[in-house]
Scaffold this active site. Sequence first.
Site, PDB file in Angstrom:
ATOM      1  N   GLU A   1      94.561  43.628  39.719  1.00  0.00           N
ATOM      2  CA  GLU A   1      94.185  42.612  40.701  1.00  0.00           C
ATOM      3  C   GLU A   1      95.261  42.385  41.761  1.00  0.00           C
ATOM      4  O   GLU A   1      94.959  42.129  42.926  1.00  0.00           O
ATOM      5  CB  GLU A   1      93.849  41.292  39.991  1.00  0.00           C
ATOM      6  CG  GLU A   1      92.631  41.364  39.070  1.00  0.00           C
ATOM      7  CD  GLU A   1      92.918  42.004  37.718  1.00  0.00           C
ATOM      8  OE1 GLU A   1      94.112  42.242  37.405  1.00  0.00           O
ATOM      9  OE2 GLU A   1      91.964  42.280  36.963  1.00  0.00           O
TER      10      GLU A   1
ATOM     11  N   PHE B   1      91.661  35.923  37.180  1.00  0.00           N
ATOM     12  CA  PHE B   1      92.270  37.205  37.511  1.00  0.00           C
ATOM     13  C   PHE B   1      92.406  37.400  39.011  1.00  0.00           C
ATOM     14  O   PHE B   1      93.361  38.009  39.489  1.00  0.00           O
ATOM     15  CB  PHE B   1      91.475  38.348  36.873  1.00  0.00           C
ATOM     16  CG  PHE B   1      91.227  38.145  35.400  1.00  0.00           C
ATOM     17  CD1 PHE B   1      92.200  37.549  34.608  1.00  0.00           C
ATOM     18  CD2 PHE B   1      90.032  38.510  34.816  1.00  0.00           C
ATOM     19  CE1 PHE B   1      91.983  37.325  33.256  1.00  0.00           C
ATOM     20  CE2 PHE B   1      89.807  38.291  33.463  1.00  0.00           C
ATOM     21  CZ  PHE B   1      90.781  37.702  32.678  1.00  0.00           C
TER      22      PHE B   1
END
Lengths: 308, 268
Positions: A52, A77
């Site tokens: 991410e 995330f």
Amino acid sequence: MELRKEYVGELARLMRENDKIVVLDADLASAGGTKALYSEFPDRCIEVGIAEANMACIAAGLATRGFIPFIHSFVPFVTRRALDQIAVSVCYSEQNVRIVGFDPGVHTTYNGGTHMSFEDLAIMRAFCNIAVLDIVDGVQLRKALPYIVEHKGPMYIRFVRKQTDVMFGEDYEFRFGKADKLRDGKDITVIAGGTMLFDAVQAADRLEKEGYSVDLLGIHTVKPLDEQAVLDSARKTKRVLTVENHSIHGGLYGAVTEVLSANEPTLCDAVAVRDRLTQVGNLADLKRDYALAVDDIYSRAIKLIEHK
Amino acid sequence: MDVVNFSKEIRRNTLRCLHSQGSGHVGGSLSIVDLLAVLYSKHMHVDPADPKMDDRDKLVLSKGHAGPALYATLALKGFFPMEWLDTLNKLGTRLPSHVNVNLTPGVDMTAGSLGQGLSAACGIAIADKLKGVDRYVYVITGDGELQEGQNWEGAMFAAQKRLDHVIVFVDNNKLQIDGATQNIINVEDIEAKFAAFGFDTQRVDGKDLEALDRAIVQAKSAHNGKPQCIVMETVKGKGVSFYETMGAGVHSTTVTDEQYAAALEELK
């Protein structure tokens, strides 16, 4: 209809019109629904894998070249996991990145615990110049998307992937930075963010049955907050209850009380998660356990109304 | 100006910039000067009069604290007036310690929080592909910076997406703030690591202008679907004897009037 279907359908339409829109996923394209875009837009859909932080910076790089990247993952995330990247490469760099978080707060249900976040609004709201949206239903999401594309600057959007109830009809008009005024009342202001608006409406029904009138505001734009709407309502009712699927620290309650304390000191309370750890459970159980249920909204509202 | 003199001028003006504040990131600025001299005299396709020209090469200075060296280079190339170099870190300046894409003409990405530049460069390279712009994206990282895990996320991505127009330079000056890189967290074998991640790699003397030029020519001509990595053996504080021998402290140190005068004397 599931929100992810509304989202992907409208995004596909906008991608046909606007060749600057780019979609990035971190191994959740199937879960989030964006997978459906990959066949039609193979060059503008980018699977980054489980990375991410990398995704946030790739998006920032794309944005420096005039593209409008949408990055996707579950709320924690796409926010916490990529936080410094969002701070430096996106916000400080003033890049037009769209950060899309799925299944905010209690909506994470059985993936809760590790995948649940009650702090995303607080964190994202603290960055300079970022816009923060908390979406109620599929119609609102679909109506908001053209604006989300056009907006200048970074933006964070949280919404539930799957089905929610329906709040708005096809005549709904999304107005960025403006509260949705659902009811006019004089006894208490209820300000609800995202899907908590459904619960707030039910609580308002109960209150009205008992003879109280509720000034009900739905907030999709947590930042910039519709300060005027909050102030106008607080001046009228003198009592404000915020309702959010988030920690009491720094989210909608924070935003509302920041405005009121400086301009219109008002008795306030919050239906919010009060410094509790995340956990798994079904939606109804979670709402009850975190005191986010209709009963909790109702009882806190009564307490505020009866406060002398 | 030939490359040798250009590199000397960049060093002199890097120190001018740092001297305006009296201190700063001396070591890691001076260690990349030779690369900047070669890049900006022979390779970077840019237009100082049109810094945002669509059809340009881009440089992501991932080790963003080396801003002063890039600022000296850009000023000498005519991106902005030389006088700007005297404004380093003054409130409202266009030249902050760490590079900022919105403040400085010729700076293509913000950097300073280490480890983010390669990822951003990948995004820029994809953007160029989407636009049909056939240009290169250069990245400069430090050796210590490779301790940041995100570099390897970026490296995997670059290889997977066959971004052969991404050319990564590792400024292997072997020092970081707390000491020698090999004594803190060893990042070698850097070439083997990047090769394992799918890059073509080269290792060159980062002080040898001709060797740098040859390496860049080779990397640019690869066009084989593999991102390129050039590990440069460099010296922190390069070009000024007392900075070269200072050790890890040269990362951020003083440039007093006396030091500045002595350095300029050496860089005549």
